[in-house]
Design a protein around this motif. Structure first.
Motif, PDB file in Angstrom:
ATOM      1  N   SER A   6       0.845  -1.192   0.000  1.00 31.27           N
ATOM      2  CA  SER A   6       0.000   0.000   0.000  1.00 31.27           C
ATOM      3  C   SER A   6       0.877   1.239   0.000  1.00 31.27           C
ATOM      4  O   SER A   6       2.094   1.151  -0.100  1.00 31.27           O
ATOM      5  N   LYS A  11      -1.266   0.645  -7.882  1.00 24.93           N
ATOM      6  CA  LYS A  11      -2.306  -0.372  -7.702  1.00 24.93           C
ATOM      7  C   LYS A  11      -2.096  -1.096  -6.379  1.00 24.93           C
ATOM      8  O   LYS A  11      -1.641  -2.245  -6.349  1.00 24.93           O
ATOM      9  N   PRO A  12      -2.402  -0.429  -5.241  1.00 23.38           N
ATOM     10  CA  PRO A  12      -2.253  -1.117  -3.957  1.00 23.38           C
ATOM     11  C   PRO A  12      -3.122  -2.363  -3.934  1.00 23.38           C
ATOM     12  O   PRO A  12      -4.186  -2.399  -4.547  1.00 23.38           O
ATOM     13  N   TYR A  15      -0.689  -9.267  -3.516  1.00 24.71           N
ATOM     14  CA  TYR A  15      -0.054  -9.932  -4.651  1.00 24.71           C
ATOM     15  C   TYR A  15       0.663 -11.184  -4.173  1.00 24.71           C
ATOM     16  O   TYR A  15       1.273 -11.194  -3.106  1.00 24.71           O
ATOM     17  N   ALA A  30       2.461  -3.954  -8.386  1.00 23.12           N
ATOM     18  CA  ALA A  30       1.526  -2.987  -7.811  1.00 23.12           C
ATOM     19  C   ALA A  30       1.478  -1.702  -8.635  1.00 23.12           C
ATOM     20  O   ALA A  30       1.051  -0.659  -8.146  1.00 23.12           O
TER      21      ALA A  30
END
Length: 183
Positions: A6, A11-12, A15, A30
């Motif tokens: 985050s 793109k938090p 994964y 991310a």
């Protein structure tokens, strides 16, 4: 292994990455650092409880050499070699973020969440907050030098004497902010 990432990434999310993949692969999955890799200020590889690491970190085997943080393998033992933790949740900081303020915020959280059962955590976390607040007001090198000494001692005492993990990591945010980001 699953990693939550985050902060200042495009793109938090969560994964799945193989153990041993470079940290760069996770950041790229991310969506990369907001503002590009050059904007990277720090990464908290275990959230603030693991402290803040700069984009370039000293090689523990050769103090004159630095290593690109994003090239470190996602492996607990690799991060331990750098006296850092690798948890399941990483936070990326980019741009002109004030890491002392971030450290104080995390330290206030630890103080507030302390159950108060053990004296080192109850008293130590309050002392850390006071040091951090003072450091925010007086950012000069004298204030930082004095804070480094006390925070280092508190970090060691809390690690060795706190009953639970909260007390053992309470000093990490401020300790690493002082170590890597305050001159």
């Amino acid at each position: 292994r699953f990693f939550s990432i985050s902060g200042d990434v495009n793109k938090p999310g969560v994964y799945e990455m193989p153990i041993g993949a470079p940290l760069r692969a996770l950041v790229e999955a991310a969506g990369g650092v907001i503002g590009g890799e050059a904007a990277l200020t720090a990464i908290a590889p275990s959230g603030p409880s693991g402290g803040f690491l700069p984009p370039k970190i000293r090689d523990p085997r050769n103090a004159e050499r630095t290593v690109d943080l994003l090239d470190l393998d996602l492996d607990i033992d690799v991060f331990r070699n750098y006296r850092a933790a690798l948890g399941a949740g990483l936070v990326v900081y980019a741009g002109s973020v004030d890491l002392v303020s971030q450290a104080v915020n995390a330290t206030e959280f630890y103080r507030n969440e302390s159950c108060g059962k053990c004296v080192p955590c109850r008293v130590g976390s309050q002392k850390l907050v006071e040091i951090g607040l003072n450091l925010r007001k007086h950012t000069g090198s004298e204030a930082a030098a004095a804070a480094r000494v006390v925070v280092r001692e508190l970090d060691r005492a809390l690690e060795q004497t706190s009953i639970c993990g909260l007390g053992q990591v309470a000093a990490k945010p401020l300790s690493t902010a002082l170590q890597h980001f305050v001159t």
